[in-house]
Design a protein around this motif. Structure first.
Motif, PDB file in Angstrom:
ATOM      1  N   VAL A 177      21.936   7.472  -9.129  1.00 36.86           N
ATOM      2  CA  VAL A 177      21.489   8.798  -8.700  1.00 36.86           C
ATOM      3  C   VAL A 177      22.556   9.838  -9.028  1.00 36.86           C
ATOM      4  N   LEU A 178      23.813   9.499  -8.775  1.00 40.02           N
ATOM      5  CA  LEU A 178      24.899  10.431  -9.083  1.00 40.02           C
ATOM      6  C   LEU A 178      24.919  10.776 -10.563  1.00 40.02           C
ATOM      7  N   ALA A 179      24.728   9.732 -11.389  1.00 45.71           N
ATOM      8  CA  ALA A 179      24.769   9.952 -12.833  1.00 45.71           C
ATOM      9  C   ALA A 179      23.645  10.877 -13.259  1.00 45.71           C
ATOM     10  N   ALA A 180      22.462  10.673 -12.656  1.00 44.37           N
ATOM     11  CA  ALA A 180      21.333  11.536 -13.001  1.00 44.37           C
ATOM     12  C   ALA A 180      21.593  12.955 -12.521  1.00 44.37           C
ATOM     13  N   GLN A 235      19.381  16.029 -14.141  1.00 46.38           N
ATOM     14  CA  GLN A 235      18.060  15.485 -14.437  1.00 46.38           C
ATOM     15  C   GLN A 235      17.345  15.194 -13.118  1.00 46.38           C
ATOM     16  N   TRP A 236      16.828  16.269 -12.503  1.00 43.90           N
ATOM     17  CA  TRP A 236      16.295  16.108 -11.152  1.00 43.90           C
ATOM     18  C   TRP A 236      15.024  15.283 -11.136  1.00 43.90           C
ATOM     19  N   ILE A 237      14.212  15.446 -12.168  1.00 44.41           N
ATOM     20  CA  ILE A 237      12.971  14.664 -12.202  1.00 44.41           C
ATOM     21  C   ILE A 237      13.304  13.173 -12.246  1.00 44.41           C
ATOM     22  N   LEU A 238      14.258  12.834 -13.104  1.00 46.11           N
ATOM     23  CA  LEU A 238      14.664  11.438 -13.224  1.00 46.11           C
ATOM     24  C   LEU A 238      15.154  10.916 -11.881  1.00 46.11           C
ATOM     25  N   LEU A 239      15.927  11.770 -11.195  1.00 45.33           N
ATOM     26  CA  LEU A 239      16.460  11.392  -9.887  1.00 45.33           C
ATOM     27  C   LEU A 239      15.318  11.047  -8.932  1.00 45.33           C
TER      28      LEU A 239
END
Lengths: 331, 493, 113, 117
Positions: free
Chosen positions: B403-406, B411-415
């Motif tokens: 999550v941190l990496a995203a 990349q909020w959608i990815l999160l």
């Protein structure tokens, strides 16, 4: 002239492969596979890859069609009409995409046969220039195989050992469905293959002798442990085909083959461990004798022997496992 | 002897396998295999600490230096993967006896352990080697033994699963071989370190791109990344329970390692614009894998099959980390590689214990298992919680870093998708909890019938490790961080 | 002397190749299994022998000559035996030769299925 | 000449794809393995073509020969051939067992007997 031979061989290869796609029926497919193996072996000869050609002729045109034939003897030779429609379209699409990617990949390649290509100028010249002094045997392929990249060869021996273990595990103590069918098909009246047996008796000793020649000649010409093992095993298989599985099992019992297969790997591996115990890296032959070149000679001889033993016994053991599906042997 | 350390973890099972074949008694073979695996693990631990303290360890096999000979080159990444594979491998072999004795016929047990050792040797060899072709050879050792092991399953469908795996696996291996051939044609070398130096000098090349594409597709077949995962559920479900544990905990991890190694050490990230696009593809496939795998797992009536699909999903998480393409993303991916081995090891091993006692992995036959086998079930649930990623467990750490990496890449959608994917995990784990504890019992009176001691100990140990690495996560986090830094910092050696 | 050898060698190679060609032609043209085997088996043995003989005459050192001689010996054994094995297998499987009109000359035993 | 220098590789690509096509398009389990065999053998041809040097002799050291073909691909392919036959053997063993269990080696007939695997 060589270019002409290349083109003819490649065209024949394409024709064979196309025929394989078109043909229905397993026996015909197997024969075409064998032809394909033989043609590619001839192609390897024109490319100067004599060791590879030798192996491909023994394996691609010999052992693998043989195993296929054994399988077909058990399961029958019929093949259903290929799937049409969606499967065909999907497969064609996949093949075309993959092929296109490969063709794109070839566009930036160094031209075929160029002596200035990186493949010919970076690592390979070292082998050609130094192996004479460092290893002291004329066949550079054997030098690379058994010394510079001996660890790959140990891996290769383990692959064939794994195959033996896998086949025995898979086929052990399973049913013998095809037995009656095959015996009826070949010898309905129970008459022995007299002519074949007589010719076989004359030829088999020479086949085995040839195997030993290939085993020990590998340093000077094409050959080596793997090819020798395959030839030896094919002599044994020929004997088994002519005189029946029980007879050959009496000479070379299956458990002995399994032990020999493991022993061959161990001979190879423990040669490497010997260097390890003497403080040298694994498979460094220099600890085997005072003179480094002699040490290389000894090392290569020993590991090639290990390769030969494992290959011969694994292929024999695989033959037993398959033939057992046709006619139950003593085990 | 210390200078020989890099080769020992591979060598022990490699030589041990043929020696094991000489032992005629199955019990002896089991004891021997355990001994070899534990020794290999101890060597790996020692190798790991050495690498940690002194940096990259190189070892020239046969005394021929790279690129003329084959070289082992152990950096933190190799060491981490070796540690996971040999550790889990040894633990599983130790726990295997009861389950193998039940599922494998008497005549096959000895050779079964030979095949296990060969598989272990192959996987360790892939993780240790610094030579592209040597990697292919060891890949085949592990694959061939895996096909045989899968075919040992109790059901005839195991044969079909093994055959499908063989076809897919061999296509994958042949693709890798084509890729390596292209690389050799371009550079004239097979050593990965040498390739990493010479490839960028070749500049933008379509051949290099084709090579990368073929290697990626080949490895992804082995990795079972969506949509190339079709062999995995069958193979995992039909294989003998112990083999499933082994495969789930080790072989996909090694495939992920190969993908990372080729992407970052051999090709380097920036070798082509097209490779950048590939990152997006990785993320997309990873996300689809997470959702498709989890959704199938939720509706699956068979727990073993459900967990197999869950593996497809978890591989998705790891590939997402890889696709993010930053140090943090890669670190998250590697942490998850480590933790997932622990989780799936515990889950599948507990499942093997259930199958041993109940005879089936169907949800309907697992009713009330929580009262029948309280400890094993508790361990299963603990590992399941870790799989979801609840704070306090190892799984939380991997999700947290992902999550941190995203977030770092905005990349909020990815999160959001990662979090939603984790929630889906909770659904199928909860389904098991419900079955095991809450649902009414079957018609027979349930007696306590815990898993055999050896197996139980390993299950509980693995589950507790999930807890331990949830609190003290220095080992995976720092190792993964160091490895990711080394890979992306351009200083791959 | 050497010219005579070279001429003989060339002749052997040419005749050998021609025979192979006829064998292949026969294999393609004949419609009966046994006739096909006959076409291949007979020509192949002689043709291979002639080609090896031609090569033998061209080579000037002892080792290849010796190897070629061994190959010749092997072919003389294996090639007719292979034809025999093929024909015997076909016969045992229930295939019977055709007569000139294209009909099966000898009645078939009931086929085993 | 430029076209001809790639001709060899293109033919090899065609061969590989013919083998690959047999693997994925045919339903007979033995035929699939035969296709795999052709696919792999064609990759061997690719490797050996890489190692070819125009006018090079077989890499067996001899007095007075200066140009040899590249021995390294030969070594690799020797290993790969062994891998190929090993895979074929294991695959065929599986086919024999599948036939014993399902009495068929056609993918469609086998799949019809079980729920999807």
């Amino acid at each position: 002239m060589e270019v002409l031979i290349d083109i003819v061989l490649l065209s024949l290869l394409v024709a064979t492969a196309v025929a394989l796609v078109m043909v229905r029926g397993l026996i015909a497919s197997i024969m075409l596979t064998s032809v394909y193996g033989l043609l590619s072996a001839s192609f390897f000869v024109t490319m100067g890859a004599v060791d590879v050609a030798f192996t491909e002729a023994a394996v691609g045109a010999g052992v693998s069609p043989l195993l296929l034939l054994f399988t077909v003897a058990v399961i029958g030779r019929k093949e259903r009409a290929p799937e049409g429609g969606a499967v065909l379209v999907k497969s064609l699409l996949l093949v075309v995409v993959t092929g296109a990617l490969l063709i794109v990949g070839t566009l930036d390649m160094p031209p075929f046969g160029s002596p200035d290509a990186p493949a010919q100028t970076h690592v390979a010249p070292y082998y050609l220039q130094q192996s004479g002094a460092e290893i002291g045997i004329p066949n550079v392929v054997t030098s690379v195989l058994a010394s510079y990249r001996a660890y790959d060869t140990l891996g290769e021996v383990l692959v064939i050992f794994t195959a033996g273990v896998a086949v025995i595990l898979i086929l052990a103590s399973s049913s013998h469905r095809g037995s009656a069918r095959l015996r009826n098909a070949t010898v309905p009246d129970g008459s022995p293959h007299t002519i074949l047996q007589v010719v076989g008796k004359i030829l088999i000793p020479f086949i085995l002798l040839f195997a030993f020649y290939v085993q020990f000649h590998g340093e000077y010409g094409p050959g080596g442990g793997f090819q020798a093992g395959v030839i030896f095993a094919s002599g044994v298989i020929l004997y088994g085909l002519l005189f029946g599985l029980p007879t050959v099992c009496r000479v070379l019992p299956p458990p002995v083959m399994e032990v020999l297969a493991a022993l061959g790997v161990l001979i190879f591996g423990l040669t490497g461990v010997m260097s390890l115990l003497n403080g040298a890296p694994f498979l460094d032959y220099s600890v085997l004798a005072d003179d480094p070149v002699t040490a290389q000679h000894i090392g290569i001889m020993v590991i090639e022997l290990g390769v030969g033993i494992t290959v011969a016994s694994v292929i024999t053991a695989i033959y037993y496992a398959f033939a057992n599906q046709l006619e139950p042997g003593p085990n | 002897m210390l200078s020989q350390l890099p080769v020992l973890p591979v060598l022990l099972p490699l030589i041990g396998a043929p020696a094991c074949a000489l032992l005629r008694r199955p019990t002896l073979a089991w004891v021997f295999a355990c001994l070899v695996a534990v020794l290999a693990f101890l060597c790996t631990v020692s190798l790991f600490t050495t690498t940690w303290q002194e940096g990259v360890q190189t070892y020239a096999l046969g005394g021929w230096p790279s690129p003329w000979g084959i070289e082992y080159r152990i950096d933190l990444l190799n060491a981490l993967v070796l540690l996971v594979v040999s550790g889990i491998g040894a633990a599983i072999l130790l726990a295997s006896r009861a389950s193998v004795w039940q599922e494998i016929g008497e005549t096959r047990r000895g050779l079964f352990y030979v095949a296990c050792l060969l598989c272990l040797a192959g996987l360790l060899g892939i993780a240790a080697t610094g030579d592209a072709f040597n990697l292919f050879v060891f890949l085949e050792i592990s694959s061939l033994s895996t096909y045989a092991l899968v075919a040992m399953g109790p059901d005839r469908r195991a044969l079909l699963a093994a055959y499908n795996y063989l076809i897919m696996g061999t296509i994958g291996a042949t693709f890798i071989l084509i890729g390596i051939g292209f690389l050799y044609m371009l550079t004239g070398t097979l050593s990965m370190a040498d390739l990493g130096e010479r490839l960028p000098a070749m500049g933008e090349s379509r051949t290099a791109f084709a090579a990368y594409a073929f290697i990626v597709v080949g490895v992804c077949l082995k990795l079972a990344l969506f949509p190339l995962h079709l062999w995995l559920p069958g193979a995992y479900t039909r294989a003998p329970s112990i083999v499933t544990v082994f495969l789930a905990a080790t072989s996909t991890k090694v495939a992920l390692y190969v993908l990372i190694r080729f992407t970052y050490s051999v090709f380097h990230l920036e070798f082509s614009q097209l490779a950048q696009a590939l990152d997006t593809v990785f993320i997309a496939l990873g996300v689809i894998a997470v959702f498709a795998g989890s959704l199938v797992a939720i509706f699956e009536a068979d727990l073993k099959r459900g967990l197999a699909y869950s593996s497809v999903a978890q591989i998705g998480f790891m590939v997402i980390g890889l696709g993010i393409g930053t140090v943090e993303g890669l670190q998250a991916s590697l942490i998850h590689l480590f933790n997932h081995a622990l989780m799936k090891g515990a889950l599948f091993l507990a499942l093997a214990a259930f199958i041993l006692r109940v005879g089936s992995s169907n949800f309907s036959s697992l009713r009330g298992i929580g009262r029948r086998m309280p400890l094993a079930t508790a361990a299963f649930v603990l590992a399941g919680i870790s799989l979801i990623g609840i704070p306090g467990t190892a799984g939380f750490i991997s999700k947290w870093y992902l999550v941190l990496a995203a977030a770092a890449q905005q990349q909020w959608i990815l999160l959001g998708l990662i979090l939603a994917g984790s929630l889906l995990t909770a659904v199928y784990i909860w389904r098991f909890v419900e079955t095991a504890y809450a649902e009414p019992e079957g018609d027979s009176v349930i007696q306590r019938n815990e898993a055999p001691l050896g197996m139980l100990l390993v299950i509980v140990l693995l589950a507790l490790l999930n807890l331990y690495f949830g609190f003290d996560s220095r080992l995976p986090v720092e190792t993964a961080g160091g490895a990711a830094q080394a890979l992306l910092g351009g200083d791959a050696s | 002397m050497s010219t005579i050898l070279a001429w003989t060698s060339d002749a052997c190679l040419l005749v050998g190749s021609f025979l192979l060609l006829t064998g292949a032609l026969g294999f393609l043209r004949f419609n009966d299994f046994y006739a096909r085997i006959h076409a291949c088996g007979v020509t192949e043995t002689l043709a291979t022998a002639l080609i090896i003989l031609g090569l033998l005459l061209q080579s000037d050192s002892a080792t290849p000559q010796f190897k070629l001689a061994l190959i010749l010996l092997f072919v003389l054994f294996s090639s007719p035996t292979a034809s025999h094995a093929l024909a015997k297998a076909a016969w045992n499987a229930g295939l019977r030769p055709r007569d000139n009109s294209g009909k099966r000359g000898i009645p078939l035993p009931p086929r085993e299925r | 000449m430029d076209v001809f220098s790639y001709f060899n590789y293109w033919v090899v690509v065609v061969l590989m794809m013919l083998g690959f096509f047999i693997v994925i398009a045919r339903g007979n389990l033995v035929k699939k393995l035969i296709g795999l065999n052709i696919f792999q053998t064609s990759v061997f041809i690719l490797y050996i073509s890489i190692g070819n040097v125009s006018g090079g002799a077989a890499p067996i050291l001899e007095e007075g020969v200066a140009l040899y073909s590249n021995p390294l691909p030969h070594v690799l392919i020797l290993t790969a051939i062994v891998v190929g036959i090993a895979t074929t053997a294991v695959g065929l063993a599986l086919v024999v067992r599948i036939h014993a269990a399902y009495d068929s080696v056609e993918e469609s007939e086998i799949l019809a007997q079980d729920e999807p695997c």
